[in-house]
Design a protein around this motif. Structure first.
Motif, PDB file in Angstrom:
ATOM      1  N   UNK A 115       0.834  -1.203   0.000  1.00  0.00           N
ATOM      2  CA  UNK A 115       0.000   0.000   0.000  1.00  0.00           C
ATOM      3  C   UNK A 115       0.872   1.259   0.000  1.00  0.00           C
ATOM      4  N   UNK A 116       1.937   1.250   0.787  1.00  0.00           N
ATOM      5  CA  UNK A 116       2.818   2.410   0.855  1.00  0.00           C
ATOM      6  C   UNK A 116       3.570   2.644  -0.446  1.00  0.00           C
ATOM      7  N   UNK A 117       3.715   1.609  -1.269  1.00  0.00           N
ATOM      8  CA  UNK A 117       4.423   1.755  -2.532  1.00  0.00           C
ATOM      9  C   UNK A 117       3.562   2.367  -3.632  1.00  0.00           C
ATOM     10  N   UNK A 118       2.247   2.446  -3.394  1.00  0.00           N
ATOM     11  CA  UNK A 118       1.333   2.972  -4.412  1.00  0.00           C
ATOM     12  C   UNK A 118       1.396   4.506  -4.459  1.00  0.00           C
ATOM     13  N   UNK A 131      -2.468   9.157  -5.019  1.00  0.00           N
ATOM     14  CA  UNK A 131      -3.813   9.197  -5.596  1.00  0.00           C
ATOM     15  C   UNK A 131      -4.468   7.818  -5.556  1.00  0.00           C
ATOM     16  N   UNK A 132      -3.693   6.769  -5.790  1.00  0.00           N
ATOM     17  CA  UNK A 132      -4.236   5.411  -5.720  1.00  0.00           C
ATOM     18  C   UNK A 132      -4.570   5.039  -4.280  1.00  0.00           C
ATOM     19  N   UNK A 133      -3.746   5.477  -3.347  1.00  0.00           N
ATOM     20  CA  UNK A 133      -4.035   5.231  -1.929  1.00  0.00           C
ATOM     21  C   UNK A 133      -5.345   5.898  -1.527  1.00  0.00           C
ATOM     22  N   UNK A 134      -5.518   7.159  -1.915  1.00  0.00           N
ATOM     23  CA  UNK A 134      -6.745   7.883  -1.590  1.00  0.00           C
ATOM     24  C   UNK A 134      -7.938   7.245  -2.288  1.00  0.00           C
ATOM     25  N   UNK A 135      -7.745   6.796  -3.531  1.00  0.00           N
ATOM     26  CA  UNK A 135      -8.833   6.124  -4.240  1.00  0.00           C
ATOM     27  C   UNK A 135      -9.323   4.900  -3.498  1.00  0.00           C
ATOM     28  N   UNK A 136      -8.407   4.147  -2.906  1.00  0.00           N
ATOM     29  CA  UNK A 136      -8.794   2.972  -2.119  1.00  0.00           C
ATOM     30  C   UNK A 136      -9.551   3.377  -0.864  1.00  0.00           C
ATOM     31  N   UNK A 160     -15.428  13.450  -2.734  1.00  0.00           N
ATOM     32  CA  UNK A 160     -14.740  12.844  -1.595  1.00  0.00           C
ATOM     33  C   UNK A 160     -13.258  12.645  -1.899  1.00  0.00           C
ATOM     34  N   UNK A 161     -12.948  12.289  -3.138  1.00  0.00           N
ATOM     35  CA  UNK A 161     -11.550  12.125  -3.539  1.00  0.00           C
ATOM     36  C   UNK A 161     -10.798  13.451  -3.401  1.00  0.00           C
ATOM     37  N   UNK A 162     -11.397  14.531  -3.893  1.00  0.00           N
ATOM     38  CA  UNK A 162     -10.769  15.846  -3.799  1.00  0.00           C
ATOM     39  C   UNK A 162     -10.561  16.253  -2.349  1.00  0.00           C
ATOM     40  N   UNK A 163     -11.565  16.002  -1.525  1.00  0.00           N
ATOM     41  CA  UNK A 163     -11.479  16.366  -0.107  1.00  0.00           C
ATOM     42  C   UNK A 163     -10.341  15.618   0.580  1.00  0.00           C
ATOM     43  N   UNK A 204      -1.244   8.508   4.005  1.00  0.00           N
ATOM     44  CA  UNK A 204      -2.607   7.993   3.855  1.00  0.00           C
ATOM     45  C   UNK A 204      -2.697   6.657   4.592  1.00  0.00           C
ATOM     46  N   UNK A 205      -3.643   6.485   5.517  1.00  0.00           N
ATOM     47  CA  UNK A 205      -3.768   5.205   6.215  1.00  0.00           C
ATOM     48  C   UNK A 205      -4.351   4.130   5.310  1.00  0.00           C
ATOM     49  N   UNK A 206      -3.831   2.933   5.422  1.00  0.00           N
ATOM     50  CA  UNK A 206      -4.393   1.830   4.645  1.00  0.00           C
ATOM     51  C   UNK A 206      -5.774   1.470   5.177  1.00  0.00           C
ATOM     52  N   UNK A 207      -6.784   1.410   4.299  1.00  0.00           N
ATOM     53  CA  UNK A 207      -8.117   0.997   4.765  1.00  0.00           C
ATOM     54  C   UNK A 207      -8.070  -0.401   5.375  1.00  0.00           C
ATOM     55  N   UNK A 208      -8.805  -0.591   6.443  1.00  0.00           N
ATOM     56  CA  UNK A 208      -8.784  -1.873   7.155  1.00  0.00           C
ATOM     57  C   UNK A 208      -9.171  -3.027   6.243  1.00  0.00           C
ATOM     58  N   UNK A 209     -10.111  -2.771   5.320  1.00  0.00           N
ATOM     59  CA  UNK A 209     -10.610  -3.840   4.455  1.00  0.00           C
ATOM     60  C   UNK A 209      -9.759  -4.047   3.203  1.00  0.00           C
TER      61      UNK A 209
END
Length: 212
Positions: free
Chosen positions: A124-127, A130-135, A153-156, A166-171
């Motif tokens: 996740x940290x290697x992405x 923008x891809x991290x936020x998209x997830x 929401x993406x812009x925000x 960016x924190x990795x989503x739990x799921x």
């Protein structure tokens, strides 16, 4: 459209047992590398992943291969998605690689197991951010009223995490497909294609030619 008239012959090559590695993992690595080097104008790591729901109904989608070794094939996704929910019920999957400009296909069958939290965090940290936020924005496979909601929401969140991690989503996480079968397909003239299947047995991998 007269689809019955759309056809072509396959004539780029053939596949013989003597050309195959005794290890399907080495054979897959070779074909994958050749697909990458061929610059197919498409993503050579794209694989169609098939899962089955509780009612026995299959579904397919394209995911990207993010790692391969003798243990198996790795990919990442939202575990709250339809595929994630189906994998929680039935670990058996089929993955298909279609390299049609090379007149080749590979199918892999096996069972998935989840990757570790450390593996999930590292990838996740290697992405890109923008891809991290998209997830983080997408609750994959869930209904939504409009595209506008996603974009806002993406812009925000892009603004919110502009200067922070960016924190990795739990799921969100990855899976390892542990293969029990590989099939390699090379197109042939007159629809007499070359097909070889590797099946995992107690004493190792067994190889068998199949009729086209």
């Amino acid at each position: 459209m007269d689809l019955e008239k759309i056809r072509r012959d396959y004539a780029l090559g053939s596949l013989q047992r003597a050309q195959l590695s005794d290890s399907p993992h080495r054979q897959f690595e070779l074909w994958l590398q050749q697909a990458i080097e061929a610059d197919l104008n498409a993503d050579p790591t794209a694989m169609t992943l098939a899962t089955v729901n509780q009612q026995g109904v299959p579904s397919q989608r394209v995911v990207l291969l993010k790692g391969h070794d003798e243990d198996g094939l790795r990919f990442f996704t939202s575990k709250g998605s339809r595929k994630g929910q189906e994998l929680a019920l039935n670990r058996k999957v089929s993955a298909h690689f279609s390299w049609l400009p090379l007149e080749r296909q590979v199918e892999v069958k096996g069972e998935v197991s989840p990757l570790t939290e450390q593996q999930n965090d590292a990838y996740f940290k290697s992405r890109p951010k923008a891809s991290q936020v998209g997830a983080l924005v997408s609750h994959q496979s869930q209904p939504i009223d409009s595209r506008k909601q996603l974009d806002e929401e993406f812009t925000r969140l892009m603004e919110h995490y502009a200067d922070t991690e960016v924190p990795r989503p739990e799921q969100w996480g990855g899976y390892l497909i542990r293969p029990t079968e590989f099939e390699f397909w090379q197109g042939g003239r007159n629809r007499l294609h070359d097909r070889f299947v590797y099946t995992l047995a107690e004493n190792g991998w067994q190889v068998q030619r199949l009729q086209p």
